[in-house]
Design an enzyme around this catalytic site. Structure first.
Site, PDB file in Angstrom:
ATOM      1  CG  PHE A 218      -2.050   1.023   1.174  1.00 53.38           C
ATOM      2  CD1 PHE A 218      -3.307   1.034   0.578  1.00 53.38           C
ATOM      3  CD2 PHE A 218      -1.649   2.382   1.706  1.00 53.38           C
ATOM      4  CE1 PHE A 218      -4.136   2.169   0.392  1.00 53.38           C
ATOM      5  CE2 PHE A 218      -2.561   3.451   1.677  1.00 53.38           C
ATOM      6  CZ  PHE A 218      -3.650   3.425   0.972  1.00 53.38           C
TER       7      PHE A 218
ATOM      8  CG  ASP B 216       5.686   3.253   1.800  1.00 54.17           C
ATOM      9  OD1 ASP B 216       5.858   3.592   3.052  1.00 54.17           O
ATOM     10  OD2 ASP B 216       4.950   3.286   1.267  1.00 54.17           O
TER      11      ASP B 216
ATOM     12  CE  LYS C  84       0.101   4.916   7.842  1.00 52.17           C
ATOM     13  NZ  LYS C  84      -1.318   5.098   7.866  1.00 52.17           N
TER      14      LYS C  84
END
Ligand code: PLP
Length: 395
Positions: free
Chosen positions: A135, A220, A249
């Site tokens: 993702f 990532d 995040k």
């Protein structure tokens, strides 16, 4: 449905099936709804509130910066952005930073950088290999990078230039590599895909392949970075260094921020090739600097190692007790349990009724991603709720 929830249903775009709770306040690992009910939060704003809700150092930094300077054009030097960039570089293996507003933006920027690198140094190579189950965000380009058909199918035709190959399979990357390939982009542990942990040697093999072919390795670390796995960055546990790394995040512990970092050799942008109005915003950079400094100075990653082990042991005990749990996996405070059937949503609902917020990452799997400051007592409380719920559901 409460009045707030009715208004949300009426006005908000229909993009999410919300859980029927309206959260109004948070502190540490706890949140409260509009009726005053408390919940233990093992979702943490989707692995975002690294220091928990409303941590005093983050609140103080926001308050101070709000009184000083919120936003300037990226054309000017601003102190919070410089301080954050310096802190990131001094505590990582990367040399340069670009600061944006979200994970998606960080990944878009990273891929743009890899394409510029391909254009300048790899004879115009532009293609990026990513993995199935990954993702990377929901823009058109990142939808193509994200190897999950459920995010891709509604938006075809997909953006050009991405190849999705099997995760944890180095041969698949080798077979997909062509003269057009400029980079491989990976989540070392796939978060949204179900907390999928690779074989120990997979990241090293990918690194070696990238070195052999002159490709960039983009990691990532939007979900795995900033202490979540028990080291400041996830790749430190796998013995590899990326050429480009993306963060978001937990970086802001609750404020919207994202960043991508690169080794000097890959930092090929020239002025005007990338940018964003809010990138490097004073408020978010000040908050993020305060959060990251606290995380580093107080060895919060060390707490993640201890708390993560405690959580794993507890989940393993539940697996011994309940035959329906077929797998416990993850690292640090990014963990999942898998069931032998699609009971994830039922468990989530029952946990909610018992005051615990968790994430159903797949119909048959739950994900646990509490704040990094979580303590054993809170983990015991969560495990106890889960135990009671499972004993009720499996009676
Ligand atoms: N990359 C990973 C690994 C993620 O987990 C996410 C979000 O869940 C993203 C990228 C996208 O980040 P954002 O939602 O901030 O755009």
């Amino acid at each position: 449905m409460t009045d707030w929830q009715k208004l949300d249903k009426k006005y908000f775009m229909n993009t999410v099936e919300r859980i029927p709770v309206t959260l109004v306040r948070g502190e540490g690992a706890w949140v409260w709804d509009d009726s005053g009910r408390e919940y233990l939060d093992f979702v943490a704003g989707w692995a975002v509130n690294s220091l928990g809700h409303c941590h005093p150092v983050v609140v103080a930094a926001i308050t101070e910066q709000a009184k000083t300077l919120l936003q300037m054009s990226p054309k000017y030097y601003t102190v919070p952005q410089i301080r954050l960039a310096e802190l990131l570089v001094n505590n990582s293996c990367l040399d340069r930073v670009y600061i944006g507003n979200s994970g998606l933006e960080a990944n878009e920027g990273a891929v743009k950088l890899a394409r510029r690198y391909g254009a300048l140094k790899l004879n115009g190579a532009y293609e990026v290999i990513t993995t199935i189950g990954s993702f990377h965000g929901r823009s058109l380009a990142m939808t193509a990078a994200t190897g999950q058909t459920k995010y891709q199918e509604p938006y075809s035709p997909l953006s050009f230039g991405f190849t999705n190959v099997e995760y944890n399979n180095i041969e698949a990357i080798k077979v997909a590599t062509t003269e057009n390939t400029c980079a491989v982009m990976l989540e070392l542990i796939q978060g949204e895909g179900g907390v999928n942990v690779p074989d120990e040697d997979y990241p090293k093999k990918v690194r070696e392949w990238c070195d052999e072919k002159g490709l960039l390795l983009i990691l990532d670390e939007i979900q795995t970075g900033i202490g979540r796995l028990g080291t400041l960055f996830g790749h430190q546990q796998f013995g590899v260094e990326p050429d480009i790394m993306t963060l978001a995040k937990g970086l802001g512990s609750g404020v919207p921020i994202g960043a991508f970092m690169a080794k000097e050799k890959a930092s090929v942008f020239t002025p005007g090739e990338h940018g964003s109005t809010f990138g490097g915003n004073g408020l978010t950079c000040a908050a993020s600097y305060a959060a990251l400094k606290f995380i580093i100075d107080n060895n919060i990653a060390g707490n993640v190692q201890k708390a993560g082990k405690y959580l794993t042991d507890g989940l393993n005990n539940l697996q011994q007790k309940y035959g329906c749990i077929t797998d416990v996996r993850g690292r640090g405070l990014l963990q999942a349990i898998e069931f032998d059937s699609d009971i994830g949503q039922d468990v989530l609902t029952a946990c909610l009724q018992n005051g615990l917020l968790i994430n159903c990452v797949k119909p048959n799997a739950l994900r646990f991603m509490p704040p990094l400051i979580i303590g054993n007592e809170e983990i015991d409380r969560a495990l106890d709720i889960l135990d009671r719920v499972l004993s009720g559901l499996t009676d």
